[in-house]
Design a protein around this motif. Structure first.
Motif, PDB file in Angstrom:
ATOM      1  N   GLN A   1       0.857  -1.189   0.000  1.00 54.64           N
ATOM      2  CA  GLN A   1       0.000   0.000   0.000  1.00 54.64           C
ATOM      3  C   GLN A   1       0.884   1.227   0.000  1.00 54.64           C
ATOM      4  O   GLN A   1       1.835   1.315   0.779  1.00 54.64           O
TER       5      GLN A   1
ATOM      6  N   TRP B   1       0.146   1.019  -6.839  1.00 53.52           N
ATOM      7  CA  TRP B   1       0.039   2.457  -7.042  1.00 53.52           C
ATOM      8  C   TRP B   1      -0.564   3.133  -5.831  1.00 53.52           C
ATOM      9  O   TRP B   1      -1.418   2.557  -5.143  1.00 53.52           O
TER      10      TRP B   1
ATOM     11  N   GLN C   1      -2.633   6.690  -4.426  1.00 55.88           N
ATOM     12  CA  GLN C   1      -3.860   7.360  -4.874  1.00 55.88           C
ATOM     13  C   GLN C   1      -3.577   8.669  -5.586  1.00 55.88           C
ATOM     14  O   GLN C   1      -4.465   9.238  -6.211  1.00 55.88           O
TER      15      GLN C   1
ATOM     16  N   VAL D   1       1.021   5.533  -0.021  1.00 56.68           N
ATOM     17  CA  VAL D   1       0.289   6.750   0.288  1.00 56.68           C
ATOM     18  C   VAL D   1       1.198   7.942   0.025  1.00 56.68           C
ATOM     19  O   VAL D   1       2.227   8.113   0.698  1.00 56.68           O
TER      20      VAL D   1
ATOM     21  N   TYR E   1       1.867  10.367  -8.888  1.00 55.91           N
ATOM     22  CA  TYR E   1       1.645   9.048  -8.320  1.00 55.91           C
ATOM     23  C   TYR E   1       2.979   8.366  -8.039  1.00 55.91           C
ATOM     24  O   TYR E   1       3.908   8.483  -8.838  1.00 55.91           O
TER      25      TYR E   1
END
Length: 123
Positions: free
Chosen positions: A3, A113, A115, A5, A95
Motif C-alpha cells: 500500500q 500504485w 492514490q 500513500v 503518483y
C-alpha cells in the motif's frame, strides 16, 4: 501487497520547490524499485523518476533532469521526490508506484500504485 500513500502536494509558485513523499506499508519495501509518475488533465500517465530497490540507481525523464531528485529511505519505507525550479507544465497529479525488480519506465510494469497527490504550479 504493497500500500502506497503519497503526500506533500499543493500549490506552489513557478520557480519554487516542493517535496513529495510516498510511504509504503510492505515489510518487503526494500525489494521494490519505486517510480514517480504524473498525469495532467487529458494526458496519459508519464514517467518522472525511478529509483532502484537498493537506491544506487536512479532514472529521470528528460523534462525533469537537473530539477527533480528521487531518493528513498528503506528504514522508513518511504520514497521522496524533491522538486525544484518548478514550472507551470509540472502541474499534474503525481503518483508513486512499486515494481518488483528493476526501475521501469512504463506504468504497465508497476504492480502497486498510490492514490496520487495534486501539484499545482502558478505562473
Amino acid at each position: 501487497q504493497v500500500q502506497l500513500v503519497e503526500s506533500g502536494g499543493g500549490l506552489v509558485q513557478a520557480g519554487g520547490s516542493l517535496r513529495l513523499s510516498c510511504a509504503a506499508s510492505a515489510r518487503t519495501f526494500s525489494s521494490y524499485s519505486m517510480g514517480w509518475f504524473r498525469q495532467a488533465p487529458g494526458e496519459g500517465r508519464g514517467f518522472v523518476a525511478g529509483i532502484r530497490w537498493s537506491g544506487g540507481s536512479t532514472r529521470y525523464a528528460d523534462s525533469v533532469k537537473g530539477r527533480f531528485t528521487i531518493s528513498r529511505d528503506n528504514d522508513k519505507n518511504t520514497v521522496y521526490l524533491q522538486k525544484n525550479s518548478l514550472k507551470p507544465e509540472d502541474a499534474a497529479v503525481y503518483y508513486c508506484a512499486a515494481a518488483f525488480g528493476l526501475v521501469r519506465y512504463r506504468p504497465q510494469k508497476y504492480d502497486y500504485w498510490g492514490q496520487g497527490t495534486q501539484v499545482t504550479v502558478s505562473s
